[in-house]
Write a protein that holds these residues in place. Structure first.
Motif, PDB file in Angstrom:
ATOM      1  N   VAL A   1       0.500  -1.155  -0.386  1.00  0.00           N
ATOM      2  CA  VAL A   1      -0.039  -0.024   0.091  1.00  0.00           C
ATOM      3  C   VAL A   1       0.842   1.226   0.604  1.00  0.00           C
ATOM      4  O   VAL A   1       0.372   2.437  -0.046  1.00  0.00           O
ATOM      5  CB  VAL A   1      -0.866   0.275   1.153  1.00  0.00           C
ATOM      6  N   SER A   2       2.213   1.183   0.919  1.00  0.00           N
ATOM      7  CA  SER A   2       2.944   2.770   0.933  1.00  0.00           C
ATOM      8  C   SER A   2       3.347   3.080  -0.586  1.00  0.00           C
ATOM      9  O   SER A   2       2.852   4.523  -0.335  1.00  0.00           O
ATOM     10  CB  SER A   2       4.190   1.891   1.960  1.00  0.00           C
ATOM     11  N   PRO A   3       3.354   2.780  -1.685  1.00  0.00           N
ATOM     12  CA  PRO A   3       3.612   3.050  -2.449  1.00  0.00           C
ATOM     13  C   PRO A   3       2.436   3.769  -3.496  1.00  0.00           C
ATOM     14  O   PRO A   3       2.809   5.354  -3.949  1.00  0.00           O
ATOM     15  CB  PRO A   3       4.406   2.321  -3.692  1.00  0.00           C
ATOM     16  N   TRP A   4       1.869   3.174  -2.923  1.00  0.00           N
ATOM     17  CA  TRP A   4       0.125   4.227  -3.056  1.00  0.00           C
ATOM     18  C   TRP A   4       0.000   4.680  -2.055  1.00  0.00           C
ATOM     19  O   TRP A   4      -0.668   6.419  -3.038  1.00  0.00           O
ATOM     20  CB  TRP A   4      -0.986   2.926  -3.267  1.00  0.00           C
ATOM     21  N   LEU A   5       0.048   5.168  -0.912  1.00  0.00           N
ATOM     22  CA  LEU A   5      -0.071   6.159  -0.316  1.00  0.00           C
ATOM     23  C   LEU A   5       0.804   7.879  -0.628  1.00  0.00           C
ATOM     24  O   LEU A   5       0.850   9.252  -1.115  1.00  0.00           O
ATOM     25  CB  LEU A   5       0.547   6.030   1.323  1.00  0.00           C
ATOM     26  N   GLY A   6       2.190   7.694  -1.081  1.00  0.00           N
ATOM     27  CA  GLY A   6       2.933   8.208  -1.560  1.00  0.00           C
ATOM     28  C   GLY A   6       2.551   9.076  -3.101  1.00  0.00           C
ATOM     29  O   GLY A   6       2.754   9.983  -3.363  1.00  0.00           O
ATOM     30  N   LEU A   7       1.540   8.226  -3.819  1.00  0.00           N
ATOM     31  CA  LEU A   7       1.367   8.454  -5.129  1.00  0.00           C
ATOM     32  C   LEU A   7       0.497   9.385  -4.805  1.00  0.00           C
ATOM     33  O   LEU A   7      -0.196  10.425  -5.264  1.00  0.00           O
ATOM     34  CB  LEU A   7       1.121   7.424  -5.898  1.00  0.00           C
TER      35      LEU A   7
END
Length: 325
Positions: free
Chosen positions: A143-149
């Motif tokens: 999930v973390s890359p999508w939070l960053g995006l």
């Protein structure tokens, strides 16, 4: 207004009552440990701390702590180059470039930010996006890359449709992730081309779609604070004192921190601090007192910096006293 920083917190006792203090972690000792390692370029320790946590709210908090650490940009690119197949270095690089980008922009209003600052801001966010998309491809369950995006998308003004798709991608991986929902709440705020109506609807729908005891009650309290911030003096206080606002806060509290399944982990202290401020502004002294008691003097910088940007703990103490705690 200060730039949002989501980890804060506490300690100490005085005359039988907790002393309100802000501290740069969320009660998790690993936050301080990973920041110290990041500041010294100790990738081995950073990796060990991050890999010890599941890819969830707990890890994203640590990744953001690394990203907020000055100087990480000087060594993380070398790690990425040395480990071209590894996702974790790219994730850290992406989050560092998000924070580094906002450092270039500063927290000033847009009219006071120069063209050069905006260009550097956007350049760093675009670099962050490249790394985050690579991570998302290599680790489709994270999930973390999508939070960053979500964060880069708002800075790059990708638009509401794209922002919504990024939010949906994140919640498919972690349906009740507080940070992900916080980012989407900001996206639909009036100040980011949304509206008060959309913001409140999103907050309540997310809360009621989640199981009892969720931290997502924070969204309802924060939406009322965001609405309050957008109003002129006088109108802001009148808004918070509306009976329907108090009723909304009580409903959210019952479904979140008052619920027997509420767990003190992740962003639980920010949930209590946000409700404490919202209940205080709404004139619900009993509700505010309950939150001040439960937080035990542990102060998260957000949302109190909206009242006192230079000393959030002072705002906490002032409202705690007014609530009779």
């Amino acid at each position: 207004m200060a730039v949002l920083r989501e980890w804060g917190l506490t300690l100490g006792k005085w005359a039988g009552r907790p002393v309100a203090r802000v501290q740069e972690d969320s009660g998790d000792p690993e936050v301080a440990r990973v920041r110290t390692a990041a500041a010294s370029g100790d990738w081995a320790t950073v990796r060990r701390v991050l890999e010890a946590r599941p890819e969830s709210e707990d890890r994203t908090e640590l990744v953001r702590a690394v990203g907020d650490t000055a100087g990480v940009e000087r060594w993380i690119t070398g790690v990425v180059e040395a480990e071209p197949e590894a996702a974790l270095p790219k994730l850290v690089a992406g989050f560092r470039h998000i924070s580094w980008g906002w450092e270039a922009r500063t927290g000033a209003r847009a009219q006071h930010v120069s063209r050069d600052q905006f260009e550097l801001f956007h350049s760093r966010l675009r670099t962050a996006e490249e790394w985050l998309y690579e991570v998302a491809e290599r680790e489709p369950g994270w999930v973390s890359p999508w939070l960053g995006l979500q964060m880069t998308g708002r800075g790059l003004q990708v638009g509401q449709l794209t922002a919504r798709r990024r939010f949906e991608a994140a919640v498919r991986r972690d349906p009740y992730h507080l940070g992900v929902h916080q980012q989407q709440l900001q996206q639909v705020c009036a100040k980011w081309s949304g509206s008060h109506e959309e913001m409140h609807a999103f907050a309540r729908d997310a809360l009621l779609a989640a199981p009892g005891g969720t931290a997502l009650g924070h969204l309802v309290a924060m939406a009322h604070i965001e609405h309050w911030l957008d109003l002129d003096r006088g109108a802001d206080a009148a808004y918070m004192r509306r009976p329907e606002v108090t009723a909304s806060l009580r409903e959210a509290a019952d479904h979140s921190f008052r619920h027997p399944d509420f767990v003190r982990s992740g962003g639980w202290l920010q949930v209590l601090n946000t409700f404490a401020m919202a209940f205080s502004l709404a004139g619900d002294s009993a509700g505010a007192r309950e939150c001040f008691t439960a937080s035990e003097g542990r102060v998260t910088e957000s949302p109190w910096y909206y009242i006192n940007g230079s000393d959030p703990a002072a705002a906490y103490k002032e409202h705690r006293s007014a609530a009779g705690r």
